[in-house]
Write a protein that holds these residues in place. Structure first.
Motif, short mmCIF file in Angstrom:
data_model
loop_
_atom_site.label_atom_id
_atom_site.label_comp_id
_atom_site.label_asym_id
_atom_site.label_seq_id
_atom_site.Cartn_x
_atom_site.Cartn_y
_atom_site.Cartn_z
N ALA A 114 0.82 -1.20 0.00
CA ALA A 114 0.00 0.00 0.00
C ALA A 114 0.86 1.26 0.00
O ALA A 114 0.56 2.23 -0.71
N VAL A 115 1.94 1.26 0.76
CA VAL A 115 2.83 2.42 0.79
C VAL A 115 3.59 2.52 -0.54
O VAL A 115 3.72 3.60 -1.12
N ARG A 116 4.07 1.40 -1.03
CA ARG A 116 4.86 1.37 -2.27
C ARG A 116 4.05 1.86 -3.47
O ARG A 116 4.61 2.38 -4.44
N ALA A 117 2.74 1.77 -3.43
CA ALA A 117 1.88 2.14 -4.56
C ALA A 117 1.68 3.65 -4.70
O ALA A 117 1.14 4.10 -5.71
N VAL A 118 2.11 4.42 -3.70
CA VAL A 118 1.82 5.86 -3.69
C VAL A 118 3.11 6.68 -3.75
O VAL A 118 4.02 6.46 -2.95
N PRO A 119 3.21 7.64 -4.69
CA PRO A 119 4.39 8.52 -4.71
C PRO A 119 4.51 9.33 -3.42
O PRO A 119 3.49 9.67 -2.79
N THR A 120 5.72 9.65 -3.04
CA THR A 120 5.99 10.35 -1.78
C THR A 120 5.09 11.56 -1.55
O THR A 120 4.48 11.67 -0.49
N PRO A 121 4.96 12.48 -2.51
CA PRO A 121 4.14 13.67 -2.23
C PRO A 121 2.64 13.37 -2.05
O PRO A 121 1.91 14.19 -1.50
N ASP A 122 2.20 12.20 -2.50
CA ASP A 122 0.79 11.86 -2.44
C ASP A 122 0.41 10.96 -1.27
O ASP A 122 -0.76 10.57 -1.13
N LEU A 123 1.38 10.63 -0.40
CA LEU A 123 1.09 9.78 0.75
C LEU A 123 0.05 10.46 1.65
O LEU A 123 0.19 11.63 1.98
N ASP A 124 -0.99 9.73 2.02
CA ASP A 124 -2.02 10.23 2.92
C ASP A 124 -1.58 9.90 4.35
O ASP A 124 -2.06 8.94 4.95
N LEU A 125 -0.67 10.70 4.88
CA LEU A 125 -0.07 10.42 6.18
C LEU A 125 -1.04 10.65 7.32
O LEU A 125 -1.73 11.66 7.38
N VAL A 126 -1.08 9.68 8.23
CA VAL A 126 -1.83 9.85 9.48
C VAL A 126 -0.89 9.77 10.66
O VAL A 126 -1.28 10.08 11.79
N GLY A 127 0.36 9.36 10.43
CA GLY A 127 1.33 9.28 11.51
C GLY A 127 2.75 9.27 10.99
O GLY A 127 3.02 8.76 9.90
N LEU A 128 3.64 9.84 11.79
CA LEU A 128 5.06 9.91 11.49
C LEU A 128 5.83 9.81 12.79
O LEU A 128 5.47 10.47 13.77
N ALA A 129 6.83 8.96 12.82
CA ALA A 129 7.73 8.89 13.98
C ALA A 129 9.11 9.26 13.51
O ALA A 129 9.54 8.85 12.41
N VAL A 130 9.82 10.04 14.30
CA VAL A 130 11.19 10.43 13.97
C VAL A 130 12.07 10.32 15.20
O VAL A 130 11.60 10.42 16.34
N TYR A 131 13.34 10.13 14.92
CA TYR A 131 14.34 10.06 15.99
C TYR A 131 15.56 10.81 15.51
O TYR A 131 15.95 10.73 14.34
N GLY A 132 16.18 11.53 16.42
CA GLY A 132 17.41 12.22 16.09
C GLY A 132 17.79 13.22 17.15
O GLY A 132 17.24 13.21 18.26
N ALA A 133 18.72 14.08 16.79
CA ALA A 133 19.15 15.14 17.69
C ALA A 133 17.94 15.99 18.07
O ALA A 133 17.06 16.23 17.24
N ARG A 134 17.90 16.40 19.32
CA ARG A 134 16.75 17.16 19.83
C ARG A 134 16.36 18.32 18.92
O ARG A 134 15.19 18.47 18.58
N ASN A 135 17.34 19.13 18.54
CA ASN A 135 17.00 20.31 17.74
C ASN A 135 16.48 19.94 16.36
O ASN A 135 15.59 20.59 15.83
N GLY A 136 16.98 18.87 15.78
CA GLY A 136 16.49 18.42 14.48
C GLY A 136 15.06 17.91 14.56
O GLY A 136 14.22 18.24 13.71
N VAL A 137 14.76 17.13 15.58
CA VAL A 137 13.39 16.62 15.76
C VAL A 137 12.45 17.77 16.08
O VAL A 137 11.33 17.82 15.57
N ASP A 138 12.90 18.72 16.89
CA ASP A 138 12.07 19.89 17.19
C ASP A 138 11.69 20.64 15.92
O ASP A 138 10.55 21.09 15.76
N LYS A 139 12.63 20.76 15.00
CA LYS A 139 12.36 21.44 13.73
C LYS A 139 11.38 20.64 12.88
O LYS A 139 10.54 21.21 12.18
N VAL A 140 11.48 19.33 12.92
CA VAL A 140 10.56 18.48 12.15
C VAL A 140 9.13 18.65 12.64
O VAL A 140 8.21 18.78 11.84
#
Length: 151
Positions: free
Chosen positions: A117-143
């Motif tokens: 299902a994810v592979r069938a959709v181009p990146t800009p067209d993804l109907d996102l309902v959730g995102l998880a990120v990990y990284g440096a505090r300031n980078g995640v804060d910016k995200v």
């Protein structure tokens, strides 16, 4: 990733401050069961690929062992479809480790179908309902900029 002696985002004055952050961003209009389900799926992606986010196993006073968990808090945010899309773009631009959950995944029944299902959709067209990120505090804060803490 080293800890310092400052407080973390839970405002516990005795807790260490982490140089890194784990954040989950959910679309604000999800049902409660969807929020819980999406959060669980998203953080499993981070834990499976980033061994540094996992702490040591637990053991109770009787010596019974338990699985290890994240070594630091997971902060949960919410936002609109637009906030999620912007956060996704920023996570990609910063090359932060990330996991996504799209609306299409609510209609699938197993892992292979999820990936298809994810592979069938181009990146800009993804109907996102959730995102998880990990990284440096300031980078995640910016995200997650523009999102608010989940109530």
């Amino acid at each position: 990733m080293n800890d310092t002696n400052d407080t973390n985002d839970t405002n516990d004055m005795n807790a260490p401050r982490f140089d890194t952050k784990i954040a989950v961003l959910l679309r604000f209009d999800l049902a409660v069961w969807q929020r819980l389900n999406v959060t669980s799926f998203l953080v499993s992606g981070l834990g499976s690929q980033l061994p540094e986010v996992i702490g040591a196993p637990y053991e109770d006073a009787d010596g019974v062992g338990y699985l290890p968990m994240f070594r630091q808090p997971v902060l949960v945010f919410e936002g609109t479809r637009e906030v999620l899309a912007a956060a996704h773009t920023r996570a990609l631009t910063r090359a932060l480790p990330r996991a996504i959950f799209t609306a299409d995944l609510f209609a699938t029944g197993h892992d292979e179908a999820n990936r298809a299902a994810v592979r069938a959709v181009p990146t800009p067209d993804l109907d996102l309902v959730g995102l998880a990120v990990y990284g440096a505090r300031n980078g995640v804060d910016k995200v997650v900029k523009g999102a608010r803490m989940h109530p």
